[in-house]
Design a protein around this motif. Sequence first.
Motif, PDB file in Angstrom:
ATOM      1  N   VAL A 148      31.503  65.460  34.576  1.00  0.00           N
ATOM      2  CA  VAL A 148      31.518  64.215  33.813  1.00  0.00           C
ATOM      3  C   VAL A 148      31.943  63.041  34.697  1.00  0.00           C
ATOM      4  O   VAL A 148      31.367  61.950  34.628  1.00  0.00           O
ATOM      5  N   LEU A 149      32.934  63.262  35.580  1.00  0.00           N
ATOM      6  CA  LEU A 149      33.369  62.182  36.467  1.00  0.00           C
ATOM      7  C   LEU A 149      32.291  61.819  37.488  1.00  0.00           C
ATOM      8  O   LEU A 149      32.133  60.651  37.840  1.00  0.00           O
ATOM      9  N   ARG A 150      31.545  62.814  37.954  1.00  0.00           N
ATOM     10  CA  ARG A 150      30.435  62.506  38.872  1.00  0.00           C
ATOM     11  C   ARG A 150      29.421  61.607  38.180  1.00  0.00           C
ATOM     12  O   ARG A 150      28.905  60.662  38.766  1.00  0.00           O
ATOM     13  N   ALA A 151      29.137  61.925  36.929  1.00  0.00           N
ATOM     14  CA  ALA A 151      28.201  61.108  36.152  1.00  0.00           C
ATOM     15  C   ALA A 151      28.777  59.716  35.905  1.00  0.00           C
ATOM     16  O   ALA A 151      28.062  58.714  35.986  1.00  0.00           O
ATOM     17  N   ALA A 152      30.074  59.645  35.650  1.00  0.00           N
ATOM     18  CA  ALA A 152      30.714  58.351  35.399  1.00  0.00           C
ATOM     19  C   ALA A 152      30.697  57.478  36.649  1.00  0.00           C
ATOM     20  O   ALA A 152      30.595  56.252  36.563  1.00  0.00           O
ATOM     21  N   VAL A 158      28.202  56.713  28.149  1.00  0.00           N
ATOM     22  CA  VAL A 158      28.559  58.005  27.561  1.00  0.00           C
ATOM     23  C   VAL A 158      27.321  58.687  26.988  1.00  0.00           C
ATOM     24  O   VAL A 158      27.133  59.897  27.131  1.00  0.00           O
ATOM     25  N   ALA A 159      26.456  57.904  26.363  1.00  0.00           N
ATOM     26  CA  ALA A 159      25.230  58.467  25.788  1.00  0.00           C
ATOM     27  C   ALA A 159      24.352  59.080  26.878  1.00  0.00           C
ATOM     28  O   ALA A 159      23.811  60.184  26.707  1.00  0.00           O
ATOM     29  N   ASP A 160      24.218  58.378  27.993  1.00  0.00           N
ATOM     30  CA  ASP A 160      23.408  58.896  29.101  1.00  0.00           C
ATOM     31  C   ASP A 160      24.023  60.157  29.690  1.00  0.00           C
ATOM     32  O   ASP A 160      23.322  61.134  29.993  1.00  0.00           O
ATOM     33  N   MET A 161      25.346  60.129  29.865  1.00  0.00           N
ATOM     34  CA  MET A 161      26.030  61.310  30.412  1.00  0.00           C
ATOM     35  C   MET A 161      25.857  62.505  29.491  1.00  0.00           C
ATOM     36  O   MET A 161      25.600  63.626  29.948  1.00  0.00           O
ATOM     37  N   ALA A 162      25.997  62.268  28.195  1.00  0.00           N
ATOM     38  CA  ALA A 162      25.850  63.348  27.224  1.00  0.00           C
ATOM     39  C   ALA A 162      24.452  63.947  27.303  1.00  0.00           C
ATOM     40  O   ALA A 162      24.287  65.179  27.309  1.00  0.00           O
ATOM     41  N   ALA A 163      23.444  63.089  27.384  1.00  0.00           N
ATOM     42  CA  ALA A 163      22.058  63.575  27.462  1.00  0.00           C
ATOM     43  C   ALA A 163      21.821  64.344  28.761  1.00  0.00           C
ATOM     44  O   ALA A 163      21.217  65.418  28.752  1.00  0.00           O
ATOM     45  N   ASP A 164      22.306  63.808  29.869  1.00  0.00           N
ATOM     46  CA  ASP A 164      22.094  64.449  31.170  1.00  0.00           C
ATOM     47  C   ASP A 164      22.802  65.800  31.282  1.00  0.00           C
ATOM     48  O   ASP A 164      22.287  66.735  31.907  1.00  0.00           O
ATOM     49  N   LEU A 165      23.990  65.895  30.694  1.00  0.00           N
ATOM     50  CA  LEU A 165      24.797  67.109  30.822  1.00  0.00           C
ATOM     51  C   LEU A 165      24.601  68.082  29.659  1.00  0.00           C
ATOM     52  O   LEU A 165      25.168  69.174  29.667  1.00  0.00           O
ATOM     53  N   GLY A 166      23.818  67.662  28.668  1.00  0.00           N
ATOM     54  CA  GLY A 166      23.587  68.541  27.519  1.00  0.00           C
ATOM     55  C   GLY A 166      24.821  68.731  26.655  1.00  0.00           C
ATOM     56  O   GLY A 166      25.059  69.815  26.110  1.00  0.00           O
ATOM     57  N   LEU A 167      25.613  67.674  26.531  1.00  0.00           N
ATOM     58  CA  LEU A 167      26.844  67.729  25.750  1.00  0.00           C
ATOM     59  C   LEU A 167      26.813  66.694  24.634  1.00  0.00           C
ATOM     60  O   LEU A 167      26.071  65.717  24.703  1.00  0.00           O
TER      61      LEU A 167
END
Length: 201
Positions: A148-152, A158-167
């Motif tokens: 999550v921190l790498r994505a941040a 948050v929406a993009d991170m959730a989609a990318d990580l499947g969370l």
Amino acid sequence: MIRIVLADDEHLVRGAIAALLGLEEDLEVVAQVGRGDEVVGAVAEHGADVAVVDIEMPGATGIEAAARLADRRPGCGVLVLTSFGRPGYLRRALDAGVRGFVGKDAPVEELAGAIRTVHAGGKSIDAALAATALMAGDNPLTPRESDVLRAAADGRTVADMAADLGLARGTVRNHLSSAIGKTGTATRHEAAAKAHEMGWL
């Protein structure tokens, strides 16, 4: 003769190190590569005994290259030569099977000696960096918090991170909150920067 693959994305640095090592009677640089994902192939092609790798390279980090070598070419020793003395890097490198860790500012005699030690099956770790790593303690982040921190760090929402990580978005927020607390920072961007500075990402 100890056969060496040298991996560094800085062409001039790589060439200078190769030239200096070439002056040693028992060392031979048999291949030079500029990408981490070229290390395993070069070691296999040239039958190298030791891979000397930088940490931050395109294609794969030196630590990732070391892990691949441990899996596919376990007979090849790995030594990290880096200008990044972050304590988390040392711990991750050792976990990946690296047996040597030397700063780029070290004298060539120290590097050559470390290569010989790694080739003989021993370990050669920069003493100052080892002490710093011990004082810094273990990486407090879970693998998912690190993701999550790498994505941040890329500035994603948050929406993009959730989609990318499947969370779920709430799960991403929970991981970010936990990581912020563990790094003692105030924002997710500060947390990502601190984790990177410590070598945890």
